[in-house]
Scaffold this active site. Structure first.
Site, PDB file in Angstrom:
ATOM      1  N   TYR A   1     -30.440  42.279 -16.022  1.00  0.00           N
ATOM      2  CA  TYR A   1     -30.207  42.392 -14.582  1.00  0.00           C
ATOM      3  C   TYR A   1     -29.645  41.100 -13.993  1.00  0.00           C
ATOM      4  O   TYR A   1     -29.148  41.084 -12.877  1.00  0.00           O
ATOM      5  CB  TYR A   1     -31.495  42.769 -13.835  1.00  0.00           C
TER       6      TYR A   1
ATOM      7  N   LYS B   1     -36.002  46.520 -28.701  1.00  0.00           N
ATOM      8  CA  LYS B   1     -35.046  47.348 -29.439  1.00  0.00           C
ATOM      9  C   LYS B   1     -34.452  46.422 -30.504  1.00  0.00           C
ATOM     10  O   LYS B   1     -33.226  46.239 -30.600  1.00  0.00           O
ATOM     11  CB  LYS B   1     -33.989  47.902 -28.467  1.00  0.00           C
TER      12      LYS B   1
ATOM     13  N   ASP C   1     -37.471  53.360 -27.518  1.00  0.00           N
ATOM     14  CA  ASP C   1     -37.321  54.820 -27.506  1.00  0.00           C
ATOM     15  C   ASP C   1     -38.626  55.491 -27.939  1.00  0.00           C
ATOM     16  O   ASP C   1     -39.056  56.497 -27.368  1.00  0.00           O
ATOM     17  CB  ASP C   1     -36.137  55.270 -28.377  1.00  0.00           C
TER      18      ASP C   1
ATOM     19  N   ASP D   1     -38.563  48.182 -16.354  1.00  0.00           N
ATOM     20  CA  ASP D   1     -38.213  48.939 -15.157  1.00  0.00           C
ATOM     21  C   ASP D   1     -38.403  50.432 -15.441  1.00  0.00           C
ATOM     22  O   ASP D   1     -39.045  51.171 -14.684  1.00  0.00           O
ATOM     23  CB  ASP D   1     -36.744  48.631 -14.812  1.00  0.00           C
TER      24      ASP D   1
END
Ligand code: NAD
Length: 358
Positions: free
Chosen positions: A141, A192, A224, A248
């Protein structure tokens, strides 16, 4: 020295729910249980309308000087056509950055009185007590380079960068380990690492810190899988630590397990500053109608008493009052079900204040 609390009601229902939180603070102060100064400032669309920017300089200065900031919500349809640089949400990102609030705590707890509010089966969600610790001031972000550019061949290219430095990972991980230590001592770091080098660094950095916290069981999970496990078996989680963007998304998912966005508070912590706010937005669809649920805002006050003012007994007292009100069958529209008494924002605030007694 008297503590200072800086109030930023913001936009939409932010204004309505903040008024109810102030009632709780006034009650505490009126009983001599705590003593602080309260000041109020501008942020978001309301600030833009009055000053031309969603984050005026005096707001940043006063927020930095305060011991804690209480924020309602920002945003609304009125400001949706504005340039991104002056959108209300920019005010929120800006104040998090200005206060260097790098650690976001999002509890997802199921109130037994509201177990039926979840879209999942009550037997799956009952007893959920998860704390999502989200890195808040770095990652994709904020990473540079970023932007959209037009190439010579006429195509456009959009770019955002996922960037983490080891010290940024360490400081938020330290908070997560310490919080886990005070809970069930289980920390699951979500990344990840199989695809993103940056989160491979995240995993290695968190793993290297584990020996300092031998009492905490550290595990790792790909994002995931974490998204799936939160629905499949949410009770397996105690504390989840993750990056800004994954946090988030996962914290929204975790909060929805509880079924009620109007019930969930959050804390954003830095070394010097702290900001407390409900997880929901400004709810333009119900703003001004007096029907918003003020409990997430009031529970944010409880978190402030626990994490910044270090008055856990007063935090407990507020949480107890919320339970009492729910036990009385009082509900705002968002959590109402057959057989319960539907009340508005002001009546809910008054009911909590009335239940604050010992
Ligand atoms: P939202 O959280 O404002 O609303 C989502 C839904 O939940 C709406 O139907 C709303 O009525 C309901 N809701 C939310 N809080 C409630 C409460 N306390 N009581 C009862 N019902 C409640 O999310 P959105 O509609 O996606 O966004 C609306 C605006 O808020 C947008 O401008 C968005 O950018 C902004 N926003 C701000 C924040 C923040 O200030 N932290 C967070 C999310 C969204």
């Amino acid at each position: 020295m008297k503590k200072t609390i800086y109030l930023l009601p913001g936009d939409g229902i932010g204004q309505e729910i903040m008024a109810e939180a102030v009632k709780v603070l006034d009650w505490m102060q009126g009983r001599g249980l705590v003593s602080f100064e309260m000041h109020e400032g501008l942020i978001g669309g309301t600030a833009y309308d009055q000053t031309g920017t969603p984050l005026p300089e005096p707001t940043v200065t006063a927020a930095k000087a305060a011991d804690a900031v209480l924020l309602g919500a920002v945003g609304g349809t009125k400001w949706e056509s504005l340039d991104y640089a002056v959108r209300p949400e920019r005010g929120l990102l800006g104040i998090r950055k200005a206060l260097d609030l790098y650690c976001n705590l999002r509890p997802a707890q199921v109130f037994p009185q509201l177990a039926n509010a979840s879209t999942l089966k009550a037997e799956v969600v009952s007893g959920i007590d998860i704390m999502v610790v989200r890195e808040l001031s770095s990652g994709i972000y904020f990473g540079e380079p970023r932007g959209v550019e037009t190439l010579p061949d006429g195509r456009q290219k959009g770019l955002n960068s996922l960037v983490y430095y080891t010290d940024e990972i360490q400081r938020v991980a330290r908070r997560a380990f310490e919080i886990a230590r005070k809970r069930q001592k289980r920390l699951c770091s979500v990344d990840k690492a199989n695809v993103l080098e940056c989160t491979e660094l995240w995993r290695k950095t968190v793993t290297a810190m584990a020996p300092d916290y031998p009492d905490v069981a550290l595990s790792h999970m790909y994002v995931d899988n974490a998204a799936m496990q939160l629905i499949r078996n949410p009770r397996q989680f105690d504390v989840i630590l993750t990056t800004n963007m994954f946090g988030d998304i996962l914290s929204d998912e975790a909060s929805m397990l509880t079924g009620s966005i109007g019930m969930l508070p959050s804390a954003s912590l830095g070394e010097q500053s702290a900001l407390y706010e409900p997880i929901h937005g400004s709810a333009p669809d119900i703003a001004g109608q007096g029907v918003a649920n003020p409990l997430a805002m009031i529970l944010s006050v409880a978190m402030m008493f626990r994490y910044t003012l270090e008055l856990p007994a007063l935090a407990d007292r507020i949480e107890r009052a919320v339970h009492r009100v729910l036990d009385q069958g009082l509900r705002t529209a968002d959590i109402w079900e057959e057989g319960m008494t539907r009340i508005g924002t002001v009546a809910m605030g008054d009911a909590v204040v009335a239940a604050l007694h010992d």
